[in-house]
Design a protein around this motif. Structure first.
Motif, PDB file in Angstrom:
ATOM      1  N   GLU A 203       0.940  -0.861  -0.312  1.00 58.83           N
ATOM      2  CA  GLU A 203      -0.083   0.254   0.280  1.00 58.83           C
ATOM      3  C   GLU A 203       0.951   1.654  -0.379  1.00 58.83           C
ATOM      4  O   GLU A 203       0.325   2.377   0.210  1.00 58.83           O
ATOM      5  CB  GLU A 203      -0.763  -0.251   1.370  1.00 58.83           C
ATOM      6  CG  GLU A 203      -2.381  -1.023   0.959  1.00 58.83           C
ATOM      7  CD  GLU A 203      -2.682  -1.140  -0.510  1.00 58.83           C
ATOM      8  OE1 GLU A 203      -2.927   0.286  -0.344  1.00 58.83           O
ATOM      9  OE2 GLU A 203      -3.508  -1.959  -0.430  1.00 58.83           O
TER      10      GLU A 203
ATOM     11  N   ARG B 234      -9.028   4.002   4.528  1.00 61.95           N
ATOM     12  CA  ARG B 234      -9.699   3.119   4.758  1.00 61.95           C
ATOM     13  C   ARG B 234      -8.793   1.867   4.873  1.00 61.95           C
ATOM     14  O   ARG B 234      -8.743   0.880   4.880  1.00 61.95           O
ATOM     15  CB  ARG B 234     -10.085   2.450   3.129  1.00 61.95           C
ATOM     16  CG  ARG B 234     -11.212   3.802   2.874  1.00 61.95           C
ATOM     17  CD  ARG B 234     -11.834   2.968   1.393  1.00 61.95           C
ATOM     18  NE  ARG B 234     -12.007   2.093   0.137  1.00 61.95           N
ATOM     19  CZ  ARG B 234     -12.225   1.741  -0.593  1.00 61.95           C
ATOM     20  NH1 ARG B 234     -12.097   2.666  -1.240  1.00 61.95           N
ATOM     21  NH2 ARG B 234     -11.953   0.452  -0.869  1.00 61.95           N
TER      22      ARG B 234
ATOM     23  N   ARG C 206     -15.105   5.654  -5.209  1.00 59.83           N
ATOM     24  CA  ARG C 206     -14.722   6.957  -4.665  1.00 59.83           C
ATOM     25  C   ARG C 206     -15.339   7.604  -5.478  1.00 59.83           C
ATOM     26  O   ARG C 206     -15.156   8.001  -6.601  1.00 59.83           O
ATOM     27  CB  ARG C 206     -13.291   7.438  -4.098  1.00 59.83           C
ATOM     28  CG  ARG C 206     -13.004   6.558  -3.337  1.00 59.83           C
ATOM     29  CD  ARG C 206     -11.279   7.085  -2.851  1.00 59.83           C
ATOM     30  NE  ARG C 206     -10.593   6.993  -4.404  1.00 59.83           N
ATOM     31  CZ  ARG C 206     -10.233   6.127  -4.474  1.00 59.83           C
ATOM     32  NH1 ARG C 206     -10.193   4.661  -3.972  1.00 59.83           N
ATOM     33  NH2 ARG C 206      -9.199   5.951  -5.816  1.00 59.83           N
TER      34      ARG C 206
ATOM     35  N   GLU D 248     -14.938   0.058  -3.047  1.00 63.59           N
ATOM     36  CA  GLU D 248     -13.510  -0.369  -4.005  1.00 63.59           C
ATOM     37  C   GLU D 248     -14.085   1.308  -4.983  1.00 63.59           C
ATOM     38  O   GLU D 248     -12.886   1.267  -5.762  1.00 63.59           O
ATOM     39  CB  GLU D 248     -13.850  -0.601  -5.155  1.00 63.59           C
ATOM     40  CG  GLU D 248     -13.435  -2.497  -4.293  1.00 63.59           C
ATOM     41  CD  GLU D 248     -11.864  -2.281  -3.727  1.00 63.59           C
ATOM     42  OE1 GLU D 248     -11.808  -2.902  -2.765  1.00 63.59           O
ATOM     43  OE2 GLU D 248     -11.160  -2.014  -4.457  1.00 63.59           O
TER      44      GLU D 248
ATOM     45  N   THR E  70      -0.860   4.423  -2.664  1.00 58.83           N
ATOM     46  CA  THR E  70      -1.841   4.994  -1.281  1.00 58.83           C
ATOM     47  C   THR E  70      -1.635   5.608  -0.522  1.00 58.83           C
ATOM     48  O   THR E  70      -1.418   7.035   0.265  1.00 58.83           O
ATOM     49  CB  THR E  70      -2.501   3.664  -0.940  1.00 58.83           C
ATOM     50  OG1 THR E  70      -2.918   2.670  -1.674  1.00 58.83           O
ATOM     51  CG2 THR E  70      -3.672   4.214   1.031  1.00 58.83           C
TER      52      THR E  70
ATOM     53  N   PRO F 134      -8.371   6.647   0.764  1.00 58.29           N
ATOM     54  CA  PRO F 134      -8.205   5.540   0.363  1.00 58.29           C
ATOM     55  C   PRO F 134      -7.158   4.544   2.187  1.00 58.29           C
ATOM     56  O   PRO F 134      -6.984   3.896   1.931  1.00 58.29           O
ATOM     57  CB  PRO F 134      -6.872   5.173  -0.931  1.00 58.29           C
ATOM     58  CG  PRO F 134      -8.043   6.852  -1.393  1.00 58.29           C
ATOM     59  CD  PRO F 134      -8.316   7.861  -0.976  1.00 58.29           C
TER      60      PRO F 134
END
Length: 260
Positions: A117, A152, A223, A221, A120, A149
């Motif tokens: 990630e 999350r 936005r 998944e 992100t 993201p």
């Protein structure tokens, strides 16, 4: 001798595959004179791996330690406990080694999840406002693209920590008699009840984050930005923009990110 040889060969193959992947990516960035971007992404992966590894190691170790230290000293003579006693006797000589292996395995996979990630995190760290406000929540649209993201991911990782801690405590308490399936008498010691209750309370607190201002919607998944849905793939350095089907539009429209 065959097993060590096979393990060494497997390790060589895995190391070669990992090396070729990183080297190929380095050549791609070098071809466009952006090796600094590669260095930053590689460093970020390493830092994310270390942080997630450490967090998972601390949580899983504490769960194992607390559950083992609060095990009951007397479990009674029931058929269920007589059956579990054989497992306790078999595990005891290797108890520390098994605990270390469990913590190491969980921490390693947590580190891999965290390093995956890195994009992100970089989006969140280098967020730039769009200067367009969402009419429903009053937030800049950049929040849904760059910040949401990452939030999350953090919430998902926290959820995984609590679930794994719950599984560890339940397993250890059951093995050592803190939780019992017998139809009569107390089925859980006071320590087991406190530990499980605290973890369930944390789970409820986690679920309450869905109601926070800004509508952090964990598990979705896509936005939604007004009438558009942005799907950003940092690894491929591209994005796809699609309009929702209920507006009567179909198809995806390609675009490229100008700067990572």
């Amino acid at each position: 001798m065959l097993l060590p040889t096979l393990l060494i060969l497997v390790g060589i193959v895995v190391a070669f595959v990992i090396f070729t992947g990183f080297y190929t990516e380095f050549l791609w960035f070098d071809a466009v004179d952006k090796t600094q971007v590669f260095s930053i992404s590689l460093l970020t992966r390493g830092i994310m791996f270390a942080i997630m590894f450490a967090i998972m190691a601390v949580v899983s170790s504490l769960a194992l330690f607390i559950a083992f230290r609060t095990r009951p000293s007397h479990v009674g003579a029931t058929p269920e406990q007589a059956s579990l006693e054989r497992y306790r006797v078999a595990i005891e000589p290797f108890r520390k080694l098994i605990a270390f292996a469990i913590v190491l395995m969980l921490s390693f996979f947590a580190g891999l999840a965290g390093s995956g990630e890195y994009g992100t995190y970089l989006l969140w760290r280098n967020a730039t406002p769009f200067n367009q406000v969402d009419s429903q929540f009053g937030l800049d649209l950049a929040f849904y693209t760059f910040e949401l993201p990452f939030f999350r991911f953090v919430l998902g990782f926290a959820f995984a920590l609590v679930i794994l801690a719950l599984m560890i405590i339940t397993s250890v308490q059951y093995l050592y008699g803190g939780l019992r399936l017998q139809p009569k008498g107390d089925r859980a010691t006071r320590a087991a009840q406190v530990q499980l209750s605290a973890l369930f309370a944390i789970l409820l607190l986690h679920e309450s984050t869905r109601l926070l201002p800004g509508s952090i919607r964990v598990g979705h998944e896509e936005r939604i930005l007004g009438e558009w849905v942005y799907r950003i793939d940092v690894r491929r350095r591209e994005c796809r923009v699609a309009r929702p089907q209920h507006l009567g539009f179909r198809g995806d429209f390609g675009c490229s990110l100008v700067h990572l």
